[in-house]
Motif scaffolding. Structure first.
Motif, PDB file in Angstrom:
ATOM      1  N   ALA A 111      26.610 -17.732   7.370  1.00  0.00           N
ATOM      2  CA  ALA A 111      26.339 -16.750   8.434  1.00  0.00           C
ATOM      3  C   ALA A 111      26.084 -15.375   7.812  1.00  0.00           C
ATOM      4  N   ARG A 112      26.836 -15.059   6.744  1.00  0.00           N
ATOM      5  CA  ARG A 112      26.650 -13.746   6.076  1.00  0.00           C
ATOM      6  C   ARG A 112      25.252 -13.605   5.486  1.00  0.00           C
ATOM      7  N   ASP A 113      24.752 -14.700   4.898  1.00  0.00           N
ATOM      8  CA  ASP A 113      23.394 -14.652   4.318  1.00  0.00           C
ATOM      9  C   ASP A 113      22.363 -14.410   5.412  1.00  0.00           C
ATOM     10  N   PHE A 114      22.505 -15.133   6.523  1.00  0.00           N
ATOM     11  CA  PHE A 114      21.529 -14.949   7.606  1.00  0.00           C
ATOM     12  C   PHE A 114      21.680 -13.554   8.227  1.00  0.00           C
ATOM     13  N   GLU A 115      22.927 -13.085   8.272  1.00  0.00           N
ATOM     14  CA  GLU A 115      23.151 -11.740   8.837  1.00  0.00           C
ATOM     15  C   GLU A 115      22.442 -10.683   7.978  1.00  0.00           C
ATOM     16  N   ARG A 116      22.530 -10.819   6.664  1.00  0.00           N
ATOM     17  CA  ARG A 116      21.941  -9.815   5.769  1.00  0.00           C
ATOM     18  C   ARG A 116      20.424  -9.927   5.669  1.00  0.00           C
ATOM     19  N   HIS A 117      19.924 -11.170   5.663  1.00  0.00           N
ATOM     20  CA  HIS A 117      18.515 -11.326   5.298  1.00  0.00           C
ATOM     21  C   HIS A 117      17.623 -11.805   6.431  1.00  0.00           C
ATOM     22  N   TYR A 118      18.214 -12.360   7.505  1.00  0.00           N
ATOM     23  CA  TYR A 118      17.390 -12.864   8.615  1.00  0.00           C
ATOM     24  C   TYR A 118      17.533 -11.970   9.841  1.00  0.00           C
ATOM     25  N   LEU A 119      18.735 -11.477  10.067  1.00  0.00           N
ATOM     26  CA  LEU A 119      18.982 -10.661  11.260  1.00  0.00           C
ATOM     27  C   LEU A 119      18.095  -9.408  11.340  1.00  0.00           C
ATOM     28  N   PRO A 120      17.802  -8.722  10.202  1.00  0.00           N
ATOM     29  CA  PRO A 120      16.958  -7.516  10.329  1.00  0.00           C
ATOM     30  C   PRO A 120      15.617  -7.783  11.025  1.00  0.00           C
ATOM     31  N   LEU A 121      14.975  -8.924  10.728  1.00  0.00           N
ATOM     32  CA  LEU A 121      13.701  -9.229  11.402  1.00  0.00           C
ATOM     33  C   LEU A 121      13.938  -9.451  12.900  1.00  0.00           C
ATOM     34  N   CYS A 122      15.029 -10.169  13.236  1.00  0.00           N
ATOM     35  CA  CYS A 122      15.332 -10.442  14.650  1.00  0.00           C
ATOM     36  C   CYS A 122      15.578  -9.128  15.380  1.00  0.00           C
ATOM     37  N   ARG A 123      16.289  -8.209  14.713  1.00  0.00           N
ATOM     38  CA  ARG A 123      16.585  -6.909  15.337  1.00  0.00           C
ATOM     39  C   ARG A 123      15.303  -6.121  15.556  1.00  0.00           C
ATOM     40  N   GLU A 124      14.421  -6.194  14.559  1.00  0.00           N
ATOM     41  CA  GLU A 124      13.140  -5.472  14.667  1.00  0.00           C
ATOM     42  C   GLU A 124      12.349  -5.996  15.875  1.00  0.00           C
ATOM     43  N   LEU A 125      12.317  -7.330  16.029  1.00  0.00           N
ATOM     44  CA  LEU A 125      11.601  -7.923  17.170  1.00  0.00           C
ATOM     45  C   LEU A 125      12.252  -7.503  18.484  1.00  0.00           C
ATOM     46  N   LYS A 126      13.593  -7.515  18.495  1.00  0.00           N
ATOM     47  CA  LYS A 126      14.311  -7.165  19.734  1.00  0.00           C
ATOM     48  C   LYS A 126      14.101  -5.706  20.097  1.00  0.00           C
ATOM     49  N   LYS A 127      14.111  -4.849  19.068  1.00  0.00           N
ATOM     50  CA  LYS A 127      13.905  -3.421  19.313  1.00  0.00           C
ATOM     51  C   LYS A 127      12.512  -3.198  19.911  1.00  0.00           C
ATOM     52  N   ASP A 128      11.530  -3.884  19.331  1.00  0.00           N
ATOM     53  CA  ASP A 128      10.164  -3.732  19.835  1.00  0.00           C
ATOM     54  C   ASP A 128      10.056  -4.275  21.261  1.00  0.00           C
ATOM     55  N   ASN A 129      10.808  -5.351  21.546  1.00  0.00           N
ATOM     56  CA  ASN A 129      10.789  -5.886  22.924  1.00  0.00           C
ATOM     57  C   ASN A 129      11.347  -4.874  23.910  1.00  0.00           C
ATOM     58  N   GLY A 130      12.345  -4.073  23.449  1.00  0.00           N
ATOM     59  CA  GLY A 130      12.908  -3.025  24.312  1.00  0.00           C
ATOM     60  C   GLY A 130      11.818  -2.037  24.699  1.00  0.00           C
ATOM     61  N   ILE A 131      10.975  -1.682  23.711  1.00  0.00           N
ATOM     62  CA  ILE A 131       9.857  -0.769  24.001  1.00  0.00           C
ATOM     63  C   ILE A 131       8.846  -1.486  24.908  1.00  0.00           C
ATOM     64  N   GLY A 132       8.637  -2.792  24.623  1.00  0.00           N
ATOM     65  CA  GLY A 132       7.719  -3.594  25.449  1.00  0.00           C
ATOM     66  C   GLY A 132       8.150  -3.588  26.904  1.00  0.00           C
ATOM     67  N   LYS A 133       9.458  -3.654  27.120  1.00  0.00           N
ATOM     68  CA  LYS A 133      10.000  -3.658  28.482  1.00  0.00           C
ATOM     69  C   LYS A 133       9.600  -2.364  29.198  1.00  0.00           C
ATOM     70  N   LEU A 134       9.729  -1.253  28.439  1.00  0.00           N
ATOM     71  CA  LEU A 134       9.326   0.060  28.983  1.00  0.00           C
ATOM     72  C   LEU A 134       7.849   0.067  29.349  1.00  0.00           C
ATOM     73  N   VAL A 135       7.039  -0.465  28.408  1.00  0.00           N
ATOM     74  CA  VAL A 135       5.586  -0.490  28.622  1.00  0.00           C
ATOM     75  C   VAL A 135       5.263  -1.321  29.867  1.00  0.00           C
ATOM     76  N   PHE A 136       5.931  -2.481  30.014  1.00  0.00           N
ATOM     77  CA  PHE A 136       5.646  -3.331  31.172  1.00  0.00           C
ATOM     78  C   PHE A 136       6.138  -2.704  32.475  1.00  0.00           C
ATOM     79  N   THR A 137       7.301  -2.009  32.413  1.00  0.00           N
ATOM     80  CA  THR A 137       7.794  -1.352  33.627  1.00  0.00           C
ATOM     81  C   THR A 137       6.798  -0.281  34.066  1.00  0.00           C
ATOM     82  N   PHE A 138       6.288   0.456  33.078  1.00  0.00           N
ATOM     83  CA  PHE A 138       5.315   1.510  33.355  1.00  0.00           C
ATOM     84  C   PHE A 138       4.032   0.892  33.942  1.00  0.00           C
ATOM     85  N   THR A 139       3.569  -0.197  33.305  1.00  0.00           N
ATOM     86  CA  THR A 139       2.350  -0.870  33.790  1.00  0.00           C
ATOM     87  C   THR A 139       2.557  -1.367  35.221  1.00  0.00           C
ATOM     88  N   LYS A 140       3.769  -1.894  35.477  1.00  0.00           N
ATOM     89  CA  LYS A 140       4.080  -2.412  36.817  1.00  0.00           C
ATOM     90  C   LYS A 140       3.992  -1.291  37.850  1.00  0.00           C
TER      91      LYS A 140
END
Ligand SMILES: Cc1cc2nc3c(=O)[nH]c(=O)nc-3n(C[C@H](O)[C@H](O)[C@H](O)COP(=O)(O)OP(=O)(O)OC[C@H]3O[C@@H](n4cnc5c(N)ncnc54)[C@H](O)[C@@H]3O)c2cc1C
Length: 460
Positions: A357-386
């Motif tokens: 779990a520590r290996d995935f936390e250090r080396h895999y989680l950063p990409l997942c966080r980056e995707l999630k962070k961008d999705n947060g912005i995506g949510k804003l963009v979609f709310t605005f578009t809506k």
């Protein structure tokens, strides 16, 4: 840190592995042979070979992608984004013409105020439209190859073993995960990769077993297919993906995608029901782009799969990793591209860093966080578009802004580029949002909004 077969270090990490590393003779199970599972197997086996690691990979997948209809299909709109096509090409994976049913060269945006075409920035057909199985339920003689089938065959050619069975049991005993199928005994693995997508009961079992794991949040969708014939599709829909910005409550996104002989209708939203589907299909915008004799009830196939709208916060455990939709995806867009990225990052972690779990936390989680962070912005963009698609003045302003940009060169087509990237999933949401802050974008939008207000007050 793993050594290559020639004795050289592959990766220089500041922190050493936690010691739970794969060794020669170890076994890896991949549950799910969709894009995430097959990309993982392909890249994992490739990296393992380069690292001089002899491991086996079993892919568990019960669907036969060469079949037709929902039973054989991982239901989806079937758009392979520009960025994924390019990434795969650099990996040496070229999608064959038997898989890509149509190259998409433009988007047509339909609104009540009119329809406007957005060309690909470089006038190329880099976006592919595919079927995930061989085709819809009423297909008599398959003429195209399944996209998922193609990827699965790549993974098998790379050395993965396909186990054509559904995983029915999953457990962790003394820290070692194992699985069971209907016809086989419980089997332990050194690493289990969960690539089941979101439409699987396995994720609930994982929630019971892993205290930190929560399955992704999902929302409803609707897909149906119409057999119109290649010639009729070329005449009516052309090589364009048709996107609809309509004021239908609860409808987040709607598109019609032309393929070989079929057109796929895709609706996304949290309140999709039969009435919403009917009001979309019977809207003047949809009727206006479908052939004159098209009947909304003459569907070849339909399904209502769930879609990932909120990735899992910790998509891993000791010797377990969740990839693709089962882990983190991109909000409403390019899910197959996200499956590719998460699969490759998980494979690299497992081969070169370790599988704790520590290996995935250090080396895999950063990409997942980056995707999630961008999705947060995506949510804003979609709310605005809506919000803006609910206001006629803005719909008209967007329409005229895009229309006015048609003769302009590349980067000056600011609204067109924003809409292009929003529909195609080619750019991160952060980039899309930043583009809307450009002074030239804001000035032009303001100017078109004033014109739209004047037009509305004059014509009612
Ligand atoms: C309506 C809709 C439209 C979409 N349109 C697009 C689009 O146009 N472009 C795009 O890029 N993305 C699109 N997506 C998203 C895309 O479908 C997913 O992001 C992508 O399929 C994720 O790949 P995956 O391999 O993680 O999961 P999946 O494709 O769902 O594959 C999971 C696999 O696991 C198998 N499986 C599940 N449980 C078990 C088990 N117990 N044992 C063995 N096997 C199991 C399943 O049979 C399946 O083959 C769309 C999604 C929806 C719902």
């Amino acid at each position: 840190m793993r050594k290559s077969s020639t004795g050289h270090d592959w990766v220089h990490t500041e922190e050493a592995s936690t010691g739970v590393e794969l060794r020669d003779g170890d076994h890896v199970a991949v549950i799910g042979g969709g894009p995430a599972g097959t990309f993982f197997s392909y890249f994992f086996l490739d990296m393992a070979e380069r690292a001089g690691l002899e491991v086996s990979v079993d892919i568990y997948e019960s669907r036969d992608f060469s079949g037709v209809g929902p039973a054989a299909c991982n239901m989806c709109g079937g758009i392979i984004s520009e960025s994924l096509v390019q990434h795969l090409a650099t990996e040496g994976i070229i999608l064959p013409s038997t898989v890509v049913q149509r190259g998409i060269d433009s988007y047509v945006l339909h609104m009540d105020v009119g329809s406007v075409r957005l060309e690909t920035p470089l006038h190329e057909m880099r976006i592919g439209a595919v079927h995930r199985a061989s085709g819809p339920r009423d297909l008599e003689k398959p003429t195209w190859e399944s996209f998922d089938g193609f990827l699965l065959s790549l993974a098998c050619k790379r050395g993965a073993r396909l186990v054509r069975e559904r995983v029915t049991g999953f457990d962790i005993r003394d820290g070692v995960p194992g699985i069971q199928t209907k016809s086989s005994e419980y089997k332990e693995y050194n690493l289990i990769v969960i690539a089941t997508g979101v439409n699987s009961r396995i994720l609930e079992r994982c929630r019971e077993l892993l205290s930190d794991y929560n399955p992704p949040r999902t929302t409803g969708t609707y897909i149906c297919e119409y057999r119109l014939g290649a010639g009729v599709i070329t005449e009516s829909l052309g090589n364009s993906m048709h996107v609809f910005l309509q004021k239908i409550p609860g409808l987040e996104f709607a598109a019609i995608i032309p393929k070989g002989d079929y057109a796929s209708v895709c609706l996304l939203g949290d309140r999709i029901d039969a009435d919403m589907v009917q009001s979309f299909l019977n809207s003047p915008e949809v009727r206006g782009c479908m052939p004159n004799d098209w009947r909304p009830d003459d569907r070849s196939c339909r399904c209502s799969p769930l879609i990932n709208i909120g990735g899992s916060p910790r998509p891993f455990g000791d010797r377990i990793v969740f990839i693709g939709d089962a882990g983190v995806s991109r909000l409403y867009k390019d899910g197959i591209g996200a499956a590719y990225r998460t699969a490759k990052a998980a494979a690299s972690t497992a081969v070169f860093q370790g599988v704790s779990a520590r290996d995935f936390e250090r080396h895999y989680l950063p990409l997942c966080r980056e995707l999630k962070k961008d999705n947060g912005i995506g949510k804003l963009v979609f709310t605005f578009t809506k919000r803006i698609k609910g206001i006629g003045i803005f719909r008209r302003a967007i329409y005229h802004m895009i229309e006015g940009e048609q003769g302009m060169a590349g980067k000056s087509r600011r609204m067109s580029m924003v809409m292009w990237d929003l529909f195609s999933g080619s750019a991160p949401y952060r980039e899309i949002l930043l583009r809307t802050f450009h002074p030239a974008f804001l000035v032009r939008l303001f100017w078109h909004t004033i014109h739209s207000i004047m037009y509305t007050s004059k014509h009612g």
